[in-house]
Motif scaffolding. Sequence first.
Motif, PDB file in Angstrom:
ATOM      1  N   VAL A 118       0.859  -1.184   0.000  1.00 34.73           N
ATOM      2  CA  VAL A 118       0.000   0.000   0.000  1.00 34.73           C
ATOM      3  C   VAL A 118       0.888   1.225   0.000  1.00 34.73           C
ATOM      4  N   MET A 161       0.840   4.893   0.747  1.00 36.47           N
ATOM      5  CA  MET A 161      -0.070   5.667   1.589  1.00 36.47           C
ATOM      6  C   MET A 161       0.368   7.121   1.787  1.00 36.47           C
ATOM      7  N   THR A 180      -3.332   3.557   8.558  1.00 37.05           N
ATOM      8  CA  THR A 180      -2.334   2.499   8.771  1.00 37.05           C
ATOM      9  C   THR A 180      -2.695   1.658   9.983  1.00 37.05           C
ATOM     10  N   ILE A 221      -5.576  -0.622   9.123  1.00 34.40           N
ATOM     11  CA  ILE A 221      -5.155  -1.712   8.231  1.00 34.40           C
ATOM     12  C   ILE A 221      -4.478  -2.806   9.039  1.00 34.40           C
ATOM     13  N   ARG A 222      -3.687  -2.411  10.004  1.00 30.16           N
ATOM     14  CA  ARG A 222      -2.975  -3.395  10.835  1.00 30.16           C
ATOM     15  C   ARG A 222      -3.923  -4.217  11.709  1.00 30.16           C
ATOM     16  N   SER A 231      -3.417  -8.493   7.605  1.00 29.95           N
ATOM     17  CA  SER A 231      -2.518  -7.321   7.549  1.00 29.95           C
ATOM     18  C   SER A 231      -1.043  -7.706   7.564  1.00 29.95           C
ATOM     19  N   ILE A 241       0.572  -7.482   4.251  1.00 35.27           N
ATOM     20  CA  ILE A 241       0.527  -6.183   3.567  1.00 35.27           C
ATOM     21  C   ILE A 241       1.680  -5.309   4.045  1.00 35.27           C
ATOM     22  N   ARG A 242       2.430  -4.774   3.093  1.00 30.73           N
ATOM     23  CA  ARG A 242       3.478  -3.812   3.412  1.00 30.73           C
ATOM     24  C   ARG A 242       2.935  -2.410   3.162  1.00 30.73           C
ATOM     25  N   ILE A 243       3.175  -1.507   4.084  1.00 31.51           N
ATOM     26  CA  ILE A 243       2.662  -0.140   3.971  1.00 31.51           C
ATOM     27  C   ILE A 243       3.825   0.838   3.845  1.00 31.51           C
ATOM     28  N   ALA A 254       3.611   1.391   9.863  1.00 28.98           N
ATOM     29  CA  ALA A 254       4.211   1.622   8.548  1.00 28.98           C
ATOM     30  C   ALA A 254       5.523   0.851   8.433  1.00 28.98           C
TER      31      ALA A 254
END
Length: 222
Positions: free
Chosen positions: A51, A53, A66, A69-70, A75, A78-80, A100
């Motif tokens: 993502v 962001m 963020t 999302i976590r 989650s 998923i890398r933010i 993040a």
Amino acid sequence: MVRVMLVDDQEMLRAGLRVILNAHQDIEIVAEAGDGISAVKILSNTRVDVVLMDLNMPGIDGVETTRRIRQLPASEDIRILVLTTFDADDNVLAALKAGADGFLGKGASPSELTEGILRSAAGEHALSERALHALVDNVSDPKAVVLDSDKAALFKQLTPRELEIVQLIVDGLSNLQISRKIFISPFTVKTHANRAMMKVDARDRAQLVSFAIQAGMMPDSD
């Protein structure tokens, strides 16, 4: 193929990112959102690897997005990556605490952008030397830092060599620069850094810097 989601309230910025990322054969944009609430809803039923962001959005900002999302079941996959203007944003540390995985400057070149996304998707940190310096400057103001005794206790587990390398990372040195300074190979530097991250439960180099500063390891001002 790395599946990317763009989260930014500015359509023109998303359009520019779209052009850059669609030109890369290993990156596919699978979703976009103009606000944090929409982003979380989309991620509830869409598989995304990375993502991208924006921090500053109306409604809920990038930090809160963020954090939400976590809280999603998937989650951990998923890398933010946060898009930020380091000299203007004062919530970089908050983004790290929220989950993040790295930072990309809004002025990043197309190659820096794509490389950061690919590195992040591969489980590596997406934090350029310039970004690392900016992050340290942003979070290391002695007047702003609140020392965390729990973080300090975690760093007591590190070996003297690991502590030395973490301090040099906080000082803004790259693996190659550290290797030249203390006369070991870049691979050995990376190995010690990875062990330090595991011991203090840091996801990546950016969070390692954040935790170290909270533990009292301030950057060398020289």
